[in-house]
Scaffold this active site. Structure first.
Site, mmCIF file in Angstrom:
data_model
loop_
_atom_site.group_PDB
_atom_site.id
_atom_site.type_symbol
_atom_site.label_atom_id
_atom_site.label_comp_id
_atom_site.label_asym_id
_atom_site.label_seq_id
_atom_site.Cartn_x
_atom_site.Cartn_y
_atom_site.Cartn_z
ATOM 1 N N ARG A 174 8.837 65.273 103.260
ATOM 2 C CA ARG A 174 7.022 65.405 104.357
ATOM 3 C C ARG A 174 6.336 66.742 104.557
ATOM 4 O O ARG A 174 5.201 67.248 104.259
ATOM 5 C CB ARG A 174 7.056 64.123 105.475
ATOM 6 C CG ARG A 174 6.522 62.938 105.620
ATOM 7 C CD ARG A 174 7.057 62.546 106.740
ATOM 8 N NE ARG A 174 8.379 62.375 107.430
ATOM 9 C CZ ARG A 174 8.942 62.696 108.301
ATOM 10 N NH1 ARG A 174 7.541 62.957 109.294
ATOM 11 N NH2 ARG A 174 10.388 62.356 109.127
ATOM 12 N N TYR B 237 13.442 61.657 94.208
ATOM 13 C CA TYR B 237 12.505 61.033 94.871
ATOM 14 C C TYR B 237 11.042 61.081 94.229
ATOM 15 O O TYR B 237 10.982 61.915 92.754
ATOM 16 C CB TYR B 237 11.604 62.071 96.502
ATOM 17 C CG TYR B 237 13.193 61.743 97.117
ATOM 18 C CD1 TYR B 237 13.211 60.697 97.898
ATOM 19 C CD2 TYR B 237 13.763 62.517 97.315
ATOM 20 C CE1 TYR B 237 14.142 60.959 99.224
ATOM 21 C CE2 TYR B 237 14.633 63.138 98.840
ATOM 22 C CZ TYR B 237 14.548 62.153 98.792
ATOM 23 O OH TYR B 237 15.521 61.599 100.270
ATOM 24 N N ASP C 266 2.743 61.729 107.128
ATOM 25 C CA ASP C 266 2.470 61.199 106.071
ATOM 26 C C ASP C 266 1.625 60.012 106.491
ATOM 27 O O ASP C 266 0.852 60.839 107.920
ATOM 28 C CB ASP C 266 3.719 60.502 106.605
ATOM 29 C CG ASP C 266 4.701 59.678 107.627
ATOM 30 O OD1 ASP C 266 3.770 59.912 108.629
ATOM 31 O OD2 ASP C 266 5.396 59.595 107.618
ATOM 32 N N ASP D 104 13.189 57.853 106.090
ATOM 33 C CA ASP D 104 11.723 56.932 107.020
ATOM 34 C C ASP D 104 11.420 56.232 106.485
ATOM 35 O O ASP D 104 11.324 54.945 105.375
ATOM 36 C CB ASP D 104 10.509 58.026 106.772
ATOM 37 C CG ASP D 104 10.920 59.981 106.876
ATOM 38 O OD1 ASP D 104 11.845 59.900 108.333
ATOM 39 O OD2 ASP D 104 10.326 60.581 107.123
#
Length: 233
Positions: free
Chosen positions: A183, A77, A91, A49
């Site tokens: 997310r 991550y 987000d 993203d």
């Protein structure tokens, strides 16, 4: 590592640290343009993203045939979630909408909530995502206010670790399968606490055996490619 432009046509795998607010396509375009006038295939193995940073695998030339293989690898991550509110995009691309009190949430509850997300789980992608429905990206429909029935997908969470708790912020590390939306994981984590959560930071640190520590900055890579094109005196 880079001997000639021909190396890239034969096929190269490049590890890039995607900058904040760049799209994955921005990175591909910048690298592809650096080869001009040579027309070279360039693609990436796994979208990040715009608000995420970290490891982006770029393939050139004949190596682009292996993109699906690299894309299927396990990912790692690190990131930060903010408890106490939600956003439509999950987000910081949108403003917080719902607000919740967080004073009652204990560290023990936060650590314990990770357990229910381990292993194979069903996950709904965010409405604001790049998944195509009827030939159009979901985020394009969402921006017009159209409601789309989202389909759950099976993903695997191999590791989910809380690394810092300073409410409302919570830092985490996740190791997961291809197709996992962090997310969505964060949004669901907030629901598991009977609260809300959105993601404020995300960084991909590993894809398969490739690590962010070995990645190049985009403009550093572009500079090296341009140097190879300059005639030697």
């Amino acid at each position: 590592m880079f001997n000639s432009i021909q190396n890239f046509a034969d096929g190269k795998l490049l590890l890039v640290n995607k900058p904040y607010k760049w799209t994955s396509f921005d990175v591909v375009g910048k690298i592809r343009n650096s080869f001009k006038p040579l027309k070279l295939k360039v693609g990436h193995a796994g979208t990040l993203d715009p608000l995420a940073t970290g490891l982006l695998i770029i393939c050139t030339g004949k190596m682009t045939k292996q993109i699906d293989t690299f894309q299927a690898e396990e990912k790692e991550y690190t990131g930060t979630m903010v408890l106490g509110s939600t956003t439509p995009t999950y987000d910081l691309e949108s403003e917080p909408k719902k607000l919740f009190e967080v004073d009652h949430i204990t560290h023990e509850q936060i650590y314990a909530a990770c357990a229910q997300f381990m292993g194979e789980i069903q996950q709904y992608p965010p409405a604001h995502s790049a998944i195509k429905v009827d030939g159009e990206r979901l985020y394009e429909k969402a921006r017009r206010g159209e409601e789309v029935e989202l389909k759950a997908r099976t993903v695997t969470i191999n590791e989910f670790e809380i690394t810092r708790v300073e409410l409302p912020e919570v830092d985490f590390r996740v190791v997961c399968s291809k197709g996992t939306y962090i997310r969505s994981l964060v949004n669901d984590f907030g629901k598991a606490l009977n609260n809300g959560a959105y993601m404020s930071r995300l960084r991909r640190t590993r894809s398969g055996n490739f690590r962010i520590e070995d990645a190049h900055e985009v403009m550093e890579l572009v500079g090296k490619i341009r140097e190879l094109k300059e005639p030697k005196e």
